[in-house]
Scaffold this active site. Structure first.
Site, PDB file in Angstrom:
ATOM      1  N   SER A 133       0.828  -1.204   0.000  1.00 19.66           N
ATOM      2  CA  SER A 133       0.000   0.000   0.000  1.00 19.66           C
ATOM      3  C   SER A 133       0.858   1.248   0.000  1.00 19.66           C
ATOM      4  CB  SER A 133      -0.908   0.028   1.226  1.00 19.66           C
ATOM      5  OG  SER A 133      -1.679   1.214   1.194  1.00 19.66           O
ATOM      6  N   LYS A 187      -4.351  -7.027   3.486  1.00 16.56           N
ATOM      7  CA  LYS A 187      -4.369  -5.896   2.553  1.00 16.56           C
ATOM      8  C   LYS A 187      -5.794  -5.617   2.078  1.00 16.56           C
ATOM      9  CE  LYS A 187      -3.042  -2.576  -0.135  1.00 16.56           C
ATOM     10  NZ  LYS A 187      -3.789  -2.447  -1.328  1.00 16.56           N
ATOM     11  N   HIS A 190      -7.454  -3.730   4.729  1.00 23.50           N
ATOM     12  CA  HIS A 190      -6.910  -2.360   4.649  1.00 23.50           C
ATOM     13  C   HIS A 190      -7.724  -1.555   3.639  1.00 23.50           C
ATOM     14  CE1 HIS A 190      -4.504   0.563   2.380  1.00 23.50           C
ATOM     15  NE2 HIS A 190      -3.823   0.814   3.484  1.00 23.50           N
ATOM     16  N   ASN A 191      -7.957  -2.158   2.478  1.00 26.69           N
ATOM     17  CA  ASN A 191      -8.695  -1.442   1.432  1.00 26.69           C
ATOM     18  C   ASN A 191     -10.158  -1.209   1.817  1.00 26.69           C
ATOM     19  OD1 ASN A 191      -6.283  -1.695   0.064  1.00 26.69           O
ATOM     20  ND2 ASN A 191      -7.253  -2.139  -1.887  1.00 26.69           N
ATOM     21  N   GLU A 194     -10.149   1.648   3.930  1.00 28.33           N
ATOM     22  CA  GLU A 194      -9.893   2.799   3.043  1.00 28.33           C
ATOM     23  C   GLU A 194     -11.196   3.293   2.394  1.00 28.33           C
ATOM     24  OE1 GLU A 194      -6.552   2.204   0.170  1.00 28.33           O
ATOM     25  OE2 GLU A 194      -8.049   2.593  -1.367  1.00 28.33           O
TER      26      GLU A 194
END
Ligand code: 6PG
Length: 476
Positions: A133, A187, A190-191, A194
């Site tokens: 990222s 990940k 994480h997105n 986001e």
């Protein structure tokens, strides 16, 4: 060609697009002897041009590329997720030896990574799914990286990854995440976070623009103020700047010329999908995904807009609303991270990822898109209590939640009255209100299920499974 083969590079990158090229140059800057390969001669040319200072040269033939690497080889792919990843692996396999390592640095779906991991393990090829990222700048000057796979293979890559990653308090924003596809899973979450943070900021923008009739410059300054306080984060840092960019010859800031239809590559949706599969609750991410989808229904939105009246201004003192809005955003942000952390905790249990949640928060403190000062508190909370059931149970976090929750209520009430949508703000508050409720109205749902479908229910006063013939017994 011979000359390249003799160099015995320590690391090779396949896919020299923006991310691959910049990460490779970052490695070269850190003193590693690296090389790259891309099918497209233009991309190789671009690397040769940008790599002049460090002597980084790209290779046009995949055989030469593989031959130029030190054994056991370490090769990273930064190519679009999906079929291309499999195609590259198939192209590589006949050229590799047992013990070589392939890293997929793209945003692959974690189930694809799982399959690839198992297949390659059978051939004694190590495989890593590694979330990266930070976008273009992150790749070039320090991303946050989430590698998952064989722990022994990680040791080979550790020096390079630690050197090129972002650093916070001198600590690298990379660590071994866990086995199998855990790196890509983390990940993906994480997105998802986001997506929710971005939607929350967009809703705050709408409240200021429509609800308070604030000009763009003032909105930008407000976000700037937030970024200097408890909401400090990369997303606010870039958002603030967006409100000031005017292109040559334009009357207005660029933002006002951009279509209000948000695209997505799918990682947010995947997060919600798996969250529901695991019966984890990520309502803020779900709402953010839904709002991106709704934004794409432009024609329908215009048609409905014609039928119903427009949003109106908020009829409350502006300074008061702005103060509450900042607190409401601080509250909502904490709920968003809480839901993301809970999903990782659930996944860790269900999929045996053995995630260290403190470490996950630690490597998100720098380099990545969701970096924020709040991550320091998340890191501390899980370091102090690794088996914390929910972030909202942390003493420091709960103190801040209690201080800001009423502001969230006020903002949502004001937005509802003015007819302004607040999908993420509202989802966060609803989640909180239900979570903090020792009892929910779900007893009624159980009664309804049993009434129409004999689905049975459990009782509070005695053990067992019960079914009632409701039509006969109920007397309205
Ligand atoms: C990152 C980002 C990145 C992602 C973009 C676009 O961490 O650097 O998450 O991996 O590709 O954010 O995602 P969407 O196109 O789905 O918005």
């Amino acid at each position: 060609m011979k000359e390249i083969a003799e160099k015995k590079h320590a690391f090779g990158m396949i896919g020299l697009g923006t991310m691959g090229r910049n990460l490779l140059l970052n490695m070269a800057d850190n003193g590693f002897n690296v090389t790259g390969y891309d099918k497209s001669p233009q991309q190789v040319e671009l690397l040769n041009k940008e790599g002049v200072k460090t002597g980084t040269v790209g290779i046009m033939e995949i055989e030469d590329f593989v031959q130029s690497l030190k054994v056991p080889r370490a090769i990273m792919m930064l190519v679009p997720a999906g079929k291309i990843v499999d195609a590259v692996i198939q192209e590589l396999l006949p050229l590799l030896d047992e013990g070589d390592l392939i890293i997929d640095g793209g945003n692959s779906h974690y189930t694809d990574t799982d399959k690839r991991f198992i297949e390659l393990q059978k051939m004694n090829i190590h495989f890593f799914g590694m979330g990266i990222s930070g976008g273009e700048k992150g790749a070039r000057f320090g991303p946050s990286m989430m590698p998952g796979g064989d722990k022994k293979a990680y040791q080979v890559m550790k020096p390079i990854l630690e050197a090129v990653s972002a650093k916070v308090n001198g600590e690298p924003c990379v660590t071994y995440i866990g086995p199998g596809a855990s790196g890509h899973f983390v990940k993906m979450v994480h997105n998802g976070i986001e997506y929710a943070l971005m939607q929350m900021i967009a809703e705050a923008y709408e409240l200021m623009k429509v609800g308070l009739n604030m000009p763009d410059e003032e909105i930008g300054n407000e976000f700037k103020k937030w970024n200097n306080g408890k909401l400090q984060s990369y997303l606010l840092e870039i958002t603030e700047q967006i409100f000031f960019l005017k292109e040559d010859g334009d009357k207005d800031v660029l933002l006002n010329y951009i279509k209000d239809e948000a695209k997505a590559k799918g990682t947010g949706k995947w997060t919600s999908q798996v969250s529901m599969d695991l019966q984890s609750v990520t309502t803020c991410i779900d709402a953010a995904v839904a709002m991106r989808d709704l934004s794409k229904q432009k024609d329908l939105r215009l048609a409905v807009d014609k039928v119903y009246s427009d949003a109106t201004s908020i009829d409350i003192d502006k300074a008061e609303v702005l103060k509450d809005l900042e607190d409401a955003a601080a509250f909502t942000m904490k709920i968003i991270y809480t839901q993301g952390m809970e999903l990782m905790q659930k996944a860790s249990q269900e999929m045996n990822y053995d995630l260290n949640l403190a470490d996950c928060a630690k490597i998100w403190r720098g380099g990545c898109i969701i970096r924020a000062s709040f991550l320091e508190e998340i890191y501390t909370a899980y370091k102090n209590k690794p088996d914390l059931d929910n972030l909202l149970l942390d003493k420091k976090v709960s103190k801040q939640i209690k201080i800001t929750v009423n502001a969230a209520r006020s903002i949502i009430i004001a937005a509802v009255k003015a007819g302004i949508g607040t999908a993420v703000f509202s989802s966060a508050l609803s989640y909180f209100d239900n979570l903090k409720s020792g009892r929910m109205p779900s007893n009624l749902i159980q009664a309804q299920r049993d009434y129409f479908g004999a689905h049975t229910y459990e009782r509070t006063d005695k053990e067992g499974i019960f079914h009632t013939i409701w039509q006969i017994n109920a007397k309205p």
